[in-house]
Structure formats: structure tokens, C-alpha cells
Motif scaffolding. Structure first.
Motif, PDB file in Angstrom:
ATOM      1  N   GLU A 200       0.754  -1.171   0.114  1.00 27.12           N
ATOM      2  CA  GLU A 200       0.001   0.099   0.008  1.00 27.12           C
ATOM      3  C   GLU A 200       0.754   1.201   0.018  1.00 27.12           C
ATOM      4  O   GLU A 200       1.882   1.385   0.897  1.00 27.12           O
ATOM      5  CB  GLU A 200      -0.906   0.082   1.124  1.00 27.12           C
ATOM      6  CG  GLU A 200      -1.761   1.115   1.308  1.00 27.12           C
ATOM      7  CD  GLU A 200      -2.561   1.273   2.471  1.00 27.12           C
ATOM      8  OE1 GLU A 200      -4.085   1.256   2.231  1.00 27.12           O
ATOM      9  OE2 GLU A 200      -2.407   1.213   3.405  1.00 27.12           O
ATOM     10  N   THR A 201       0.456   2.095  -0.728  1.00 26.24           N
ATOM     11  CA  THR A 201       1.379   3.495  -0.872  1.00 26.24           C
ATOM     12  C   THR A 201       0.681   4.325  -0.108  1.00 26.24           C
ATOM     13  O   THR A 201      -0.432   4.382   0.583  1.00 26.24           O
ATOM     14  CB  THR A 201       1.511   4.062  -2.303  1.00 26.24           C
ATOM     15  OG1 THR A 201       0.029   4.252  -2.724  1.00 26.24           O
ATOM     16  CG2 THR A 201       1.997   2.968  -3.485  1.00 26.24           C
ATOM     17  N   LEU A 202       1.466   5.333   0.068  1.00 30.79           N
ATOM     18  CA  LEU A 202       0.921   6.703   0.779  1.00 30.79           C
ATOM     19  C   LEU A 202      -0.310   7.227   0.248  1.00 30.79           C
ATOM     20  O   LEU A 202      -1.454   7.331   0.941  1.00 30.79           O
ATOM     21  CB  LEU A 202       1.896   7.607   1.126  1.00 30.79           C
ATOM     22  CG  LEU A 202       1.633   8.984   1.946  1.00 30.79           C
ATOM     23  CD1 LEU A 202       1.100   8.728   3.375  1.00 30.79           C
ATOM     24  CD2 LEU A 202       2.696  10.148   1.933  1.00 30.79           C
ATOM     25  N   GLY A 203      -0.285   7.241  -0.888  1.00 33.16           N
ATOM     26  CA  GLY A 203      -1.503   7.675  -1.772  1.00 33.16           C
ATOM     27  C   GLY A 203      -2.648   6.997  -1.625  1.00 33.16           C
ATOM     28  O   GLY A 203      -3.745   7.141  -1.179  1.00 33.16           O
ATOM     29  N   ASP A 204      -2.508   5.432  -1.625  1.00 31.42           N
ATOM     30  CA  ASP A 204      -3.411   4.629  -1.044  1.00 31.42           C
ATOM     31  C   ASP A 204      -4.234   4.656   0.119  1.00 31.42           C
ATOM     32  O   ASP A 204      -5.333   4.843   0.164  1.00 31.42           O
ATOM     33  CB  ASP A 204      -2.937   3.109  -1.346  1.00 31.42           C
ATOM     34  CG  ASP A 204      -2.548   2.657  -2.708  1.00 31.42           C
ATOM     35  OD1 ASP A 204      -3.176   3.267  -3.616  1.00 31.42           O
ATOM     36  OD2 ASP A 204      -1.943   1.759  -2.861  1.00 31.42           O
ATOM     37  N   GLN A 205      -3.374   4.880   1.199  1.00 34.19           N
ATOM     38  CA  GLN A 205      -3.882   5.367   2.291  1.00 34.19           C
ATOM     39  C   GLN A 205      -4.494   6.505   2.614  1.00 34.19           C
ATOM     40  O   GLN A 205      -5.590   6.722   3.197  1.00 34.19           O
ATOM     41  CB  GLN A 205      -2.726   5.058   3.608  1.00 34.19           C
ATOM     42  CG  GLN A 205      -3.400   5.143   4.856  1.00 34.19           C
ATOM     43  CD  GLN A 205      -2.488   4.907   5.900  1.00 34.19           C
ATOM     44  OE1 GLN A 205      -2.050   5.790   6.693  1.00 34.19           O
ATOM     45  NE2 GLN A 205      -2.263   3.656   6.393  1.00 34.19           N
ATOM     46  N   ILE A 206      -4.122   7.574   2.222  1.00 34.13           N
ATOM     47  CA  ILE A 206      -4.766   8.757   1.883  1.00 34.13           C
ATOM     48  C   ILE A 206      -6.133   8.685   1.315  1.00 34.13           C
ATOM     49  O   ILE A 206      -7.290   9.444   1.743  1.00 34.13           O
ATOM     50  CB  ILE A 206      -3.595  10.049   1.250  1.00 34.13           C
ATOM     51  CG1 ILE A 206      -2.804  10.280   2.209  1.00 34.13           C
ATOM     52  CG2 ILE A 206      -4.557  11.176   0.965  1.00 34.13           C
ATOM     53  CD1 ILE A 206      -1.538  11.229   1.470  1.00 34.13           C
ATOM     54  N   LYS A 207      -6.156   8.025   0.319  1.00 33.86           N
ATOM     55  CA  LYS A 207      -7.356   7.929  -0.322  1.00 33.86           C
ATOM     56  C   LYS A 207      -8.414   7.098   0.401  1.00 33.86           C
ATOM     57  O   LYS A 207      -9.531   7.494   0.634  1.00 33.86           O
ATOM     58  CB  LYS A 207      -7.215   7.044  -1.964  1.00 33.86           C
ATOM     59  CG  LYS A 207      -6.652   7.658  -3.121  1.00 33.86           C
ATOM     60  CD  LYS A 207      -6.540   6.976  -4.274  1.00 33.86           C
ATOM     61  CE  LYS A 207      -5.601   7.661  -5.250  1.00 33.86           C
ATOM     62  NZ  LYS A 207      -5.554   6.782  -6.285  1.00 33.86           N
ATOM     63  N   ARG A 208      -7.957   6.180   1.130  1.00 33.91           N
ATOM     64  CA  ARG A 208      -8.746   5.353   2.164  1.00 33.91           C
ATOM     65  C   ARG A 208      -9.402   6.266   3.153  1.00 33.91           C
ATOM     66  O   ARG A 208     -10.504   6.287   3.763  1.00 33.91           O
ATOM     67  CB  ARG A 208      -8.052   4.205   2.723  1.00 33.91           C
ATOM     68  CG  ARG A 208      -8.571   3.419   3.563  1.00 33.91           C
ATOM     69  CD  ARG A 208      -8.422   1.680   3.321  1.00 33.91           C
ATOM     70  NE  ARG A 208      -6.979   1.558   3.464  1.00 33.91           N
ATOM     71  CZ  ARG A 208      -6.477   1.150   4.532  1.00 33.91           C
ATOM     72  NH1 ARG A 208      -6.966   0.971   5.618  1.00 33.91           N
ATOM     73  NH2 ARG A 208      -5.146   0.988   4.814  1.00 33.91           N
ATOM     74  N   LEU A 209      -8.450   7.067   3.655  1.00 34.03           N
ATOM     75  CA  LEU A 209      -8.833   7.950   4.865  1.00 34.03           C
ATOM     76  C   LEU A 209      -9.635   9.127   4.363  1.00 34.03           C
ATOM     77  O   LEU A 209     -10.867   9.271   5.179  1.00 34.03           O
ATOM     78  CB  LEU A 209      -7.386   8.624   5.406  1.00 34.03           C
ATOM     79  CG  LEU A 209      -6.720   7.778   6.261  1.00 34.03           C
ATOM     80  CD1 LEU A 209      -5.357   8.259   6.406  1.00 34.03           C
ATOM     81  CD2 LEU A 209      -7.319   7.486   7.454  1.00 34.03           C
ATOM     82  N   TYR A 210      -9.484   9.336   3.119  1.00 31.36           N
ATOM     83  CA  TYR A 210     -10.656  10.427   2.718  1.00 31.36           C
ATOM     84  C   TYR A 210     -11.744   9.761   2.255  1.00 31.36           C
ATOM     85  O   TYR A 210     -12.737  10.741   2.630  1.00 31.36           O
ATOM     86  CB  TYR A 210      -9.869  11.008   1.349  1.00 31.36           C
ATOM     87  CG  TYR A 210     -10.731  12.001   0.405  1.00 31.36           C
ATOM     88  CD1 TYR A 210     -10.575  13.308   1.047  1.00 31.36           C
ATOM     89  CD2 TYR A 210     -11.373  11.850  -0.484  1.00 31.36           C
ATOM     90  CE1 TYR A 210     -11.423  14.458   0.163  1.00 31.36           C
ATOM     91  CE2 TYR A 210     -12.355  12.511  -1.155  1.00 31.36           C
ATOM     92  CZ  TYR A 210     -12.136  14.015  -0.750  1.00 31.36           C
ATOM     93  OH  TYR A 210     -12.825  14.818  -1.280  1.00 31.36           O
ATOM     94  N   ALA A 211     -11.863   8.666   1.994  1.00 30.03           N
ATOM     95  CA  ALA A 211     -13.152   8.070   1.674  1.00 30.03           C
ATOM     96  C   ALA A 211     -13.871   7.218   2.813  1.00 30.03           C
ATOM     97  O   ALA A 211     -14.902   6.991   2.434  1.00 30.03           O
ATOM     98  CB  ALA A 211     -13.021   7.075   0.468  1.00 30.03           C
TER      99      ALA A 211
END
Length: 271
Positions: A200-211
Motif C-alpha cells: 500500500e502506498t501513501l497515496g492509497d492510504q490517503i484515499k482510504r482515509l479521505y473516503a
């Protein structure tokens, strides 16, 4: 007698010292750490100098300035005095409050979240610890999810509880229960090992937290017009999402730090 730490040391000053040491500690184990600064929200073009495509994790630090106690006086709902030596301190958490619920939201969506509270009560102690680089070593680090577990979980835990701690022990009350504690180096190694073993990339986690789903009765997301304004000024959609996620944490007093693996040429030699 109660000594209010907040009369001698601001949460801003303490948080600055903690954040600075978290950055240095993570760099020492081969990570790059970028704290969120609210001033970024006011820049004409909003962006972060982070590698969204690298393995990454959001670390959240919730600072708590407590009180040093001379005596532990039982509240009406408390059943026993915890086994503590002087000096000892306390801070309070409301497990039904928006701050606690937001921290649990972030933990449930993969972020590393910690309450961090000082084991000192004067500006002089803080100043000494700051210049020695010992602010984290002289602090309590514990996870909201593990406090909740000791209280019996979401279905059971309600109301305001005290976290009471001395130099080596820590409890959640009303019936004193020992809660886990993490040493600073443990946290750094834990984060580094997670990044080394995940795709999981940082971008993946940010998308998950955002959504992530926000509880109906819990803390809300940013107002739609404010979120849209941030996204409109962001260099990329991920920059905008990262700012919104970090700002949602900041509004409840938590510091977001974006962490990725360092490039080999930038990693510090810790051998």
C-alpha cells in the motif's frame, strides 16, 4: 493539590518538540517524515513534498497536556486508586467525544495513532528535555484503540475516563486497568517494518482515509464548500485529499505526519 501543566507549557510548544523528535527518529530508521502544517492551506497552490507513490503511512499524534497530582481523589464512578508513585500525572478522555471518535476512525483505516503526554510539569523540565532531544523519552505514548479495548470496546465504553500514569505505569480508570505503552524507538521500528512489508502506498492510504465512513453521530467531515476550495487549489487530487485528511485531524488537536520509505541515497546510516 493539582498542578496544571498548561499553566507552564503550551500544547503548541510541547507538540512542536514531540513532532520534531518524531521526524528525526523516523529518519534514523530509513523513513521520510513530513508533518502537516496548517499554513499550507493558505498557499496559492497547495501541495506536499512527499512521495505518494511510495509505501507509506499516516502517523497521528494527539498531544495531551495533563496535570501533576499530589493526591489521587476518587471520582464518583471510580472504584479504586491506581498503584502509582510520585510524581504522577493524569489526563482525561471522552470515549464518546468527537476527538476520540476521530482518532479511532483513523486507526480503523490504517493510520498509526498515539496519545502522547509529558512526564514532567514545568517549562524548565521541557526546555531541558528539548535541548537533550528527550521529549519523547520523557513522554507516555499509548494507542486509543488499546485504551478502548481495556474499557470493553465500543459497545461498552462510555463517558469520560482518566488516564493516570507515573514514570513506569499507566492506567485507564474508573476501575484501574493497565494500558499498553510504546517507547519511541518501538514506534519508529514498528512504522519502518510496516512500510517494508506492505504494498500500500501513501497515496492509497490517503484515499482510504479521505473516503472513510464518518459515523452519523460522530465528528463530521469538512464543509463541502471548504473541501472543494482546497481541492481546487491543490497541485494534484492527492495533495488536496491529503490536506483535507490532515485538517480533519488538526481540527481536533491531532498532528498528522506523512511517512514514506526514504530513497536509499537519502536514508541515514544507522548501523
Amino acid at each position: 493539590m493539582v498542578i496544571n501543566l498548561s499553566e507552564r507549557l503550551s500544547e503548541f510548544s510541547y507538540g512542536y518538540g514531540v513532532t520534531r523528535e518524531i521526524e528525526l527518529l523516523l529518519r534514523s530508521v530509513g523513513c521520510e517524515a513530513t508533518p502537516f502544517l496548517p499554513s499550507l492551506i493558505h498557499e496559492e497552490e497547495l501541495g506536499f513534498d512527499v512521495g505518494f507513490s511510495k509505501p507509506g503511512r499516516v502517523v497521528l499524534a494527539q498531544f495531551k497536556l495533563g496535570q501533576e497530582l499530589m493526591r489521587f481523589r476518587l471520582a464518583a464512578h471510580e472504584t479504586a486508586v491506581p498503584d502509582l508513585d510520585h510524581p504522577f500525572w493524569q489526563f482525561r478522555i471522552d470515549v464518546a467525544g468527537h476527538q476520540f471518535l476521530r482518532l479511532i476512525e483513523f486507526e480503523n483505516n490504517g493510520a498509526e495513532v498515539f496519545y502522547i503526554a509529558p512526564r514532567f510539569a514545568t517549562w524548565q523540565d521541557y526546555d531541558t528535555a528539548f535541548h537533550k532531544g528527550d521529549v519523547l523519552e520523557r513522554s507516555l505514548l499509548t494507542k486509543p484503540s488499546e485504551i478502548l479495548h481495556e474499557l470493553g470496546g465500543v459497545a461498552v465504553a462510555t463517558g469520560v475516563h482518566r488516564i493516570a500514569y507515573d514514570s513506569s505505569r499507566r492506567y485507564v480508570c474508573s476501575e484501574p486497568r493497565t494500558i499498553p505503552e510504546y517507547r519511541p524507538q518501538q514506534v519508529a521500528i514498528r512504522v519502518r517494518e510496516q512500510l517494508g512489508g506492505q504494498s500500500e502506498t501513501l497515496g492509497d492510504q490517503i484515499k482510504r482515509l479521505y473516503a472513510r465512513e464518518r459515523p452519523r453521530r460522530g465528528p463530521r467531515s469538512l464543509r463541502p464548500d471548504r473541501a472543494e476550495a482546497i481541492l481546487a487549489r491543490a497541485k494534484t487530487p492527492l495533495d488536496g485529499m491529503a490536506a483535507i485528511v490532515a485538517l480533519e485531524a488538526w481540527t481536533h488537536g491531532a498532528q498528522a505526519i506523512f511517512v514514506t520509505l526514504a530513497d536509499p541515497e537519502n536514508a541515514e546510516d544507522v548501523s
